[in-house]
Design an enzyme around this catalytic site. Structure first.
Site, PDB file in Angstrom:
ATOM      1  N   ARG A  44       0.874  -1.188   0.000  1.00 52.45           N
ATOM      2  CA  ARG A  44       0.000   0.000   0.000  1.00 52.45           C
ATOM      3  C   ARG A  44       0.897   1.219   0.000  1.00 52.45           C
ATOM      4  O   ARG A  44       1.283   1.725   1.049  1.00 52.45           O
ATOM      5  CB  ARG A  44      -0.890  -0.020   1.252  1.00 52.45           C
ATOM      6  CG  ARG A  44      -1.810   1.188   1.388  1.00 52.45           C
ATOM      7  CD  ARG A  44      -2.692   1.042   2.642  1.00 52.45           C
ATOM      8  NE  ARG A  44      -3.593   2.167   2.843  1.00 52.45           N
ATOM      9  CZ  ARG A  44      -3.240   3.298   3.471  1.00 52.45           C
ATOM     10  NH1 ARG A  44      -1.996   3.445   3.959  1.00 52.45           N
ATOM     11  NH2 ARG A  44      -4.111   4.279   3.623  1.00 52.45           N
ATOM     12  N   SER A 115     -12.719  -3.154   1.345  1.00 52.11           N
ATOM     13  CA  SER A 115     -12.933  -2.524   2.662  1.00 52.11           C
ATOM     14  C   SER A 115     -14.419  -2.391   2.925  1.00 52.11           C
ATOM     15  O   SER A 115     -15.177  -2.020   2.026  1.00 52.11           O
ATOM     16  CB  SER A 115     -12.323  -1.117   2.674  1.00 52.11           C
ATOM     17  OG  SER A 115     -10.972  -1.183   2.291  1.00 52.11           O
ATOM     18  N   LYS A 144      -4.198   5.717   8.438  1.00 54.19           N
ATOM     19  CA  LYS A 144      -5.134   6.177   7.406  1.00 54.19           C
ATOM     20  C   LYS A 144      -5.659   7.547   7.817  1.00 54.19           C
ATOM     21  O   LYS A 144      -6.418   7.689   8.771  1.00 54.19           O
ATOM     22  CB  LYS A 144      -6.281   5.168   7.272  1.00 54.19           C
ATOM     23  CG  LYS A 144      -7.163   5.362   6.049  1.00 54.19           C
ATOM     24  CD  LYS A 144      -8.070   4.161   5.839  1.00 54.19           C
ATOM     25  CE  LYS A 144      -9.179   4.420   4.821  1.00 54.19           C
ATOM     26  NZ  LYS A 144      -8.727   4.810   3.492  1.00 54.19           N
TER      27      LYS A 144
HETATM   28  C1  IFP Z   1      -8.289   0.361   3.591  1.00 54.54           C
HETATM   29  C2  IFP Z   1      -8.005  -0.943   3.879  1.00 54.54           C
HETATM   30  C3  IFP Z   1      -8.898  -1.737   4.669  1.00 54.54           C
HETATM   31  N1  IFP Z   1      -8.611  -3.024   4.951  1.00 54.54           N
HETATM   32  C4  IFP Z   1      -7.473  -3.578   4.470  1.00 54.54           C
HETATM   33  C5  IFP Z   1      -7.192  -5.021   4.843  1.00 54.54           C
HETATM   34  F1  IFP Z   1      -7.334  -5.150   6.170  1.00 54.54           F
HETATM   35  F2  IFP Z   1      -5.959  -5.354   4.505  1.00 54.54           F
HETATM   36  F3  IFP Z   1      -8.083  -5.824   4.259  1.00 54.54           F
HETATM   37  N2  IFP Z   1      -6.603  -2.910   3.709  1.00 54.54           N
HETATM   38  C6  IFP Z   1      -6.813  -1.612   3.368  1.00 54.54           C
HETATM   39  N3  IFP Z   1      -5.962  -0.996   2.649  1.00 54.54           N
END
Ligand code: IFP
Length: 220
Positions: A44, A115, A144
């Site tokens: 990411r 998500s 985030k």
């Molecule tokens: C915004 C996100 C929400 N959940 C996940 C994961 F937990 F890895 F599935 N990754 C992301 N990048």
């Protein structure tokens, strides 16, 4: 990969890019995390300082090769084209990204993660073909910047109580001290960013989280 194999792979899911690695080489950080026992990896490359273009693709390729060597699934966040170019095992998309059904069509055979912050988003993602859901934020997150309101493990437990049986992973502020509650709430695993990628010792941090998640799953 079968749903059962995917559930097992989700147990300790490290999510990282260069901005999360506290100035260290992300390749070294991931190698250490893999030594510590992470079971799945998401590239990411997002947020302030994220790489773009050739440098981004080069880093993705190095991380992909590491995961290949260790037999650990490698997932790319948001960027379907990059996932295909890197030969990733899957892609993870948000609610605001390209709809899962388009992604499913473009990435036949790849794992598609979506998500989901509530029951409605979970049901629509699964209807569109999601293989697993990322549910959060579980706790206050350092990563985030536009995270939705903290829902805690209770939010994930509500999805299970409402009949969601698909593979679920909790994300947001998870560390060795609070990971057990996420799994006890019904998650198949914990997705972790800073607690591993920004740790002074990423291998030790991953090993501690690996023990914590295995202990709960073993006890369930
Ligand atoms: C915004 C996100 C929400 N959940 C996940 C994961 F937990 F890895 F599935 N990754 C992301 N990048």
């Amino acid at each position: 990969m079968s749903p059962g194999q995917l559930r097992a792979a989700l147990r300790l899911y490290v999510v990282l890019g260069s901005p999360n690695c506290a100035g260290r080489d992300p390749v070294q950080v991931l190698a250490a995390a893999l030594d510590g026992g992470v079971t799945m990896v998401q590239f990411r490359e997002k947020g302030p300082g994220a790489l773009q273009g050739a440098a981004r693709r080069a880093l993705g390729g190095e991380l992909r090769r590491l995961c290949d060597q260790r037999g650990v699934p490698f997932i790319v966040n948001d960027d379907v084209g990059l996932a295909l170019e890197l030969g990733a095992d899957g892609v993870h998309i948000g609610q605001e990204d390209e709809a899962a059904v388009q992604v499913r069509r473009r990435t036949s055979g790849l794992i598609v993660g979506v998500s989901a912050h509530n029951q409605a988003e979970a049901e629509s993602a699964l209807a569109a073909g999601a293989d697993y859901l990322g549910v959060g934020p579980m706790y206050a997150t350092r990563t985030k910047l536009d995270a939705r309101e903290v829902q805690g493990p209770a939010g994930l437990a509500r999805m299970r109580a409402a009949g969601i049986r698909a593979p679920l992973v909790g994300i947001g502020g998870i560390d060795a001290g609070n990971a057990a509650a996420v799994l006890a709430a019904g998650a198949d695993g914990a997705a972790v960013v800073s607690a591993i990628a920004a740790a002074r010792d990423p291998r030790a941090a991953a090993a501690e989280l690996s023990r914590a998640t295995a202990a709960v799953l073993g006890a369930l």
